[in-house]
Write an enzyme that holds these catalytic residues in place. Structure first.
Site: not given
Length: 338
Positions: A241, A211, A206, A215, A198
């Site tokens: 994630e 975003h 973010n 990404d 994680d």
């Protein structure tokens, strides 16, 4: 040939079909695999005329057992230059026979490979076109499988493809435990481990950078995952994630060392805009009779422990249970009867 989603079965069916269609004496499929920038030949399906079925290596060989790319120079030339190579067979056991090397189609998802065709007489142009046509059909089908089984952003395997791979792992573990002495000897020093990975504070990335940068971080994390683990380890993006790795290692310490290497690689990487990005990792062994959910839950509990105790850590579920930091999750997946 295209009724199955099992890639090993597709390869064995391809080899058998070509023996049925053409006057061949032997067909062998070689694939090229990459690990840490190094390419080697992986033996795939193979069949000699007269055999009932094509054979495929049931266990992935150790990396050191695979031949380097340049040790099969003619095969490498056929693959890299996408050429059909015709020559007399070089194997003394195939004296007097002809060899045709047919390159597998190349794309971004596969490293490539070569189909090795042995025959008493050279294949003519019509026969070669037939082989190339069959290879294009198989390639297109495998591309469709990749599209349905891979995450569109990172190119990693997706959650939908996890259960089938996990089932093979539990069958492997059951063979280790209950198989014959020969099975146990062939499988020694190989055990499956599952980890849940994680990204720490990904929401903050973010929120701070947007975003698109988020990404980009996911794509780079996927690249680090692929470069850290071996060619036969399975790396998945489960969504957001969260990532999952299914690998083989002889014991808990070896598995932990592999996941610690990932943690270091991630922490030492300079992400554009985002700077340092770390991960929390928990892992567990895969047991015979495990369900995907049971093994995932054990690893996920270890990951949660890592996040609750400072993040940027690797923890083994089994060690945490032995230390008393976690309660045993042995009842997960059990069915209670009332």
């Amino acid at each position: 040939m295209t009724r199955s989603r099992d890639r090993v079965l597709i390869d064995t069916t391809l080899v058998s079909s070509l023996l049925d269609l053409l006057p061949l004496t032997k067909v062998t499929l070689w694939r090229v695999v990459t690990q840490e920038g190094e390419q080697r030949w992986l033996p795939g399906a193979s069949q000699i005329r007269g055999d009932l079925v094509a054979l495929a290596e049931p266990l992935t060989p150790q990396w050191s057992e695979l031949a380097l790319l340049d040790t099969k120079a003619v095969h490498a030339r056929a693959m890299l230059e996408q050429l059909v190579v015709r020559q007399p067979a070089t194997d003394p056991q195939a004296a007097g026979q002809h060899l045709c090397l047919m390159p597998l189609p190349l794309d971004q998802a596969m490293d490539g490979g070569v189909l090795e065709l042995h025959s008493d007489q050279p294949l003519d142009a019509v026969q070669e076109r037939l082989v190339q046509g069959v290879l294009r059909i198989v390639h297109n089908f495998q591309s469709l499988l990749d599209y349905s089984e891979r995450d569109t952003l990172t190119g990693l395997l997706n959650r939908k493809s996890f259960d089938e791979t996990f089932l093979k792992a539990t069958v492997f573990e059951a063979t280790q435990e209950f198989g014959s002495a020969d099975d146990r000897r062939r499988h020694r020093n190989r055990k499956h481990w599952l980890s849940v990975i994680d990204i720490d504070h990904f929401k903050r990335v973010n929120d701070l950078y947007g975003h698109l940068i988020g990404d980009e971080v996911l794509v780079l994390v996927a690249r680090i995952l692929r470069s850290t683990f071996r060619y036969d380890d399975r790396v998945y993006r489960f969504g957001g994630e969260e990532f999952v790795v299914l690998l083989t290692a002889p014991d808990d310490a070896a598995a932990g060392a592999a996941f610690e290497r990932l943690r270091r690689n991630m922490a030492n990487f300079d992400f554009p805009r985002a700077g340092q990005v770390t991960v929390s990792i928990g892992y567990s062994d895969v047991r015979s009779g495990d369900t995907p959910q049971a093994a995932f839950d054990r690893a996920d509990r270890a990951t949660y422990y890592a996040k609750q105790n400072g993040r940027n850590q690797v923890h083994s579920h089994e060690r945490l249970v032995a230390q008393g930091a976690l309660e045993s999750a042995s009842s997960v997946g059990d069915i209670e009867l009332f």
